[in-house]
Write a protein that holds these residues in place. Structure first.
Motif, PDB file in Angstrom:
ATOM      1  N   LYS A   1       0.837  -1.202   0.000  1.00 27.45           N
ATOM      2  CA  LYS A   1       0.000   0.000   0.000  1.00 27.45           C
ATOM      3  C   LYS A   1       0.871   1.250   0.000  1.00 27.45           C
ATOM      4  O   LYS A   1       1.959   1.254   0.578  1.00 27.45           O
ATOM      5  CB  LYS A   1      -0.899   0.015   1.231  1.00 27.45           C
TER       6      LYS A   1
ATOM      7  N   SER B   1       0.695   6.968   2.116  1.00 29.80           N
ATOM      8  CA  SER B   1      -0.441   7.771   2.561  1.00 29.80           C
ATOM      9  C   SER B   1      -1.601   6.878   3.007  1.00 29.80           C
ATOM     10  O   SER B   1      -2.265   7.179   4.005  1.00 29.80           O
ATOM     11  CB  SER B   1      -0.895   8.690   1.432  1.00 29.80           C
ATOM     12  N   GLN B   2      -1.839   5.789   2.284  1.00 28.29           N
ATOM     13  CA  GLN B   2      -2.942   4.890   2.656  1.00 28.29           C
ATOM     14  C   GLN B   2      -2.643   4.180   3.960  1.00 28.29           C
ATOM     15  O   GLN B   2      -3.516   4.041   4.824  1.00 28.29           O
ATOM     16  CB  GLN B   2      -3.195   3.874   1.554  1.00 28.29           C
ATOM     17  N   ARG B   3      -1.398   3.735   4.128  1.00 30.62           N
ATOM     18  CA  ARG B   3      -1.019   3.069   5.380  1.00 30.62           C
ATOM     19  C   ARG B   3      -1.153   4.030   6.557  1.00 30.62           C
ATOM     20  O   ARG B   3      -1.656   3.670   7.619  1.00 30.62           O
ATOM     21  CB  ARG B   3       0.422   2.545   5.296  1.00 30.62           C
TER      22      ARG B   3
ATOM     23  N   ALA C   1      -3.131   6.677   6.761  1.00 30.00           N
ATOM     24  CA  ALA C   1      -4.540   6.959   7.015  1.00 30.00           C
ATOM     25  C   ALA C   1      -5.184   5.831   7.804  1.00 30.00           C
ATOM     26  O   ALA C   1      -5.952   6.074   8.744  1.00 30.00           O
ATOM     27  CB  ALA C   1      -5.277   7.176   5.691  1.00 30.00           C
ATOM     28  N   GLU C   2      -4.882   4.597   7.462  1.00 33.71           N
ATOM     29  CA  GLU C   2      -5.466   3.461   8.174  1.00 33.71           C
ATOM     30  C   GLU C   2      -4.963   3.395   9.613  1.00 33.71           C
ATOM     31  O   GLU C   2      -5.735   3.135  10.541  1.00 33.71           O
ATOM     32  CB  GLU C   2      -5.146   2.163   7.432  1.00 33.71           C
TER      33      GLU C   2
ATOM     34  N   SER D   1      -5.649  15.162   4.825  1.00 36.97           N
ATOM     35  CA  SER D   1      -6.535  14.001   4.747  1.00 36.97           C
ATOM     36  C   SER D   1      -6.645  13.274   6.080  1.00 36.97           C
ATOM     37  O   SER D   1      -7.639  12.588   6.343  1.00 36.97           O
ATOM     38  CB  SER D   1      -6.034  13.036   3.669  1.00 36.97           C
TER      39      SER D   1
END
Length: 378
Positions: free
Chosen positions: A3, A6-8, A10-11, A159
Motif C-alpha cells: 500500500k 499515505s494509505q497506510r 490513514a489506516e 486528509s
C-alpha cells in the motif's frame, strides 16, 4: 502490491484515533505514525481548541512541558501570520509559514520565535471533523536546510485531519468522563462482546437513568447503548472501515438531547467496546459570558462569532441583522468587558477564562491526569 505510504498512514491514524484513550496517549501514538509518513524536526505540537470559541484549551509537545508565555501573548494580541485564528477561517484548513509569508518567513515574528527552538519551517493543519467543527490543530516543523513541505505532504496531513479531530474530541470526552468536573460531564461504559458492563465511570448511572429503557442501577441497559455498542463491535470485523465510530442521538426522559459514541477497544485481547454518553450541546462558553459580563443573548452570539474571527459584515450575515446593529452590539460588549477593540476582547476572554484551563492541562500532563476541554470552571 504494498500500500502507498499515505494509505497506510490513514489506516493507522484511523485506528489510533478510534481508541477511547486520553489525549496525551492519542498524540503519542499519532506521533509515531506521522514520523513515518512526513519527515519532520523534533516532535509535532498539538493543540485542542474549544469549538464554540476556537480558543486554545491545551497543547502537547513531548519534552516541552510549558508553552512559552510570549507565544500565547503573540497568538492573541500580535499581528502575525500562521495563527490558529487564521487557520480556523481558511477554506483549505492547512497552511505553512513559508506560504503565508510568500517565501520570506524572516518577516514574521513567529518565525524568529520558532528558530530559537530550531524550527525553520512550520506546517499547521486544522483538525476539523466531517461536520466542520474544529477540535484542535497540529503543527509539524523542519530545521534549516531541509526541503520545503511538499504539496503531497500537505494533502496527506489534511486528509488525516478528520480522523485526528474525532480522536481529539473522543479523547477529551474520555478525560471528562474519567475526571468529571460536574453533573454535565460525560459518562463512559466498557462492555464486552456479550453486552455485559465491565466498568463505568462515576456518574454514569445518572445518564443511564435518563435514557429511555434504562435504570440507575444498570440492571437494564438502555436500548440506545446496546445498539451503539453492537454497531461499533460490527465495524471491528470490517477491514474496510478502520476506526469507524458508531453514533446515536437520543432524546432523554428530561427532554434534552444526548449523544452516544461507540468505539472499539482495539488493543484488547477480547472484543470490547467503550460507549461515551454526553450532552448534545454543552456550549459552556455561553453561561460563562453571561455570568462574567452580563451579556445579552444577542451579545453572546456576537462575541462568539468575534472570537471565531468573523468580520462585522460576516456577523451581520450570520445573524441576519445590519452591520450598524452589529457595531452597536460590539460597543456594548466592549463597555461591559472593559476592552477597546476586537483583539482586546479575544485576549481578555482567553487570558481570563481559557489560559487557566490551558495551564491546568499542562499540570495534568505532568501528573498523568487526563486533559480536559473548554474554559475552566471559575
Amino acid at each position: 502490491m504494498p500500500k502507498p505510504t499515505s494509505q497506510r498512514a490513514a489506516e493507522k491514524i484511523a485506528k489510533v484515533a478510534a481508541r477511547p484513550n486520553d489525549l496525551v496517549t492519542l498524540w503519542r501514538d499519532v506521533t509515531d505514525v506521522l514520523a513515518e509518513a512526513i519527515p519532520h524536526y523534533w516532535e509535532p505540537c498539538s493543540y485542542s481548541v474549544d469549538p464554540a470559541s476556537l480558543l486554545i484549551t491545551s497543547h502537547f509537545q513531548e519534552n516541552l512541558a510549558e508553552f512559552p508565555p510570549e507565544c500565547l501573548t503573540a497568538e492573541y494580541y500580535d499581528d502575525d501570520v500562521n495563527q490558529l485564528a487564521d487557520l480556523a477561517r481558511s477554506a483549505s484548513g492547512i497552511t505553512t509559514l513559508h506560504d503565508a509569508t510568500r517565501g520570506d518567513p524572516r518577516r514574521s515574528p513567529r518565525w524568529h520565535r520558532n528558530m530559537k527552538l530550531g524550527g525553520d519551517q512550520e506546517m499547521i493543519v486544522a483538525l476539523r471533523n466531517r461536520s466542520g467543527e474544529m477540535w484542535g490543530a497540529a503543527a509539524l516543523y523542519r530545521e534549516p536546510g531541509r526541503p520545503l513541505f511538499t504539496s503531497d505532504e500537505k494533502e496527506l496531513l489534511r486528509s488525516l485531519a478528520p480522523h485526528l479531530a474525532e480522536g481529539t474530541r473522543r479523547a477529551l470526552l474520555v478525560g471528562a468522563a474519567t475526571d468529571p468536573e460536574g453533573l454535565e460531564s460525560p459518562g463512559l461504559i466498557i462492555l464486552n462482546d456479550r453486552g455485559d458492563v465491565e466498568s463505568a465511570t462515576p456518574g454514569t448511572d445518572r445518564w443511564l437513568s435518563e435514557l429511555p429503557g434504562g435504570d440507575a442501577d444498570g440492571a437494564a441497559l438502555p436500548p440506545a447503548v446496546l445498539s451503539v455498542a453492537t454497531r461499533a463491535l460490527r465495524t471491528a470485523k470490517s477491514r474496510d472501515r478502520p476506526g469507524e465510530v458508531a453514533l446515536a442521538r437520543v432524546l432523554s426522559r428530561g427532554g434534552t438531547w444526548v449523544v452516544l459514541h461507540g468505539a472499539n477497544l482495539l488493543s484488547a485481547r477480547e472484543h470490547r467496546v467503550a460507549v461515551i454518553i454526553e450532552p448534545a450541546h454543552p456550549a459552556r462558553i455561553y453561561p460563562l459570558l453571561m455570568s462574567a459580563y452580563g451579556l445579552t443573548e444577542r451579545e453572546r452570539d456576537v462575541t462568539r462569532l468575534t472570537l471565531q474571527g468573523f468580520s462585522t459584515a460576516q456577523i451581520a450575515d450570520e445573524l441576519v441583522v445590519s452591520t450598524h446593529t452589529v457595531q452597536q452590539h460590539l460597543k456594548s460588549i466592549f463597555e461591559k468587558t472593559g476592552v477597546r477593540s476586537r483583539r482586546d476582547l479575544v485576549g481578555k476572554v482567553f487570558f481570563t477564562h481559557y489560559e487557566p484551563r490551558f495551564r491546568d492541562n499542562e499540570e495534568r500532563v505532568a501528573t498523568q491526569r487526563p486533559i480536559l476541554g473548554g474554559p475552566a470552571h471559575r
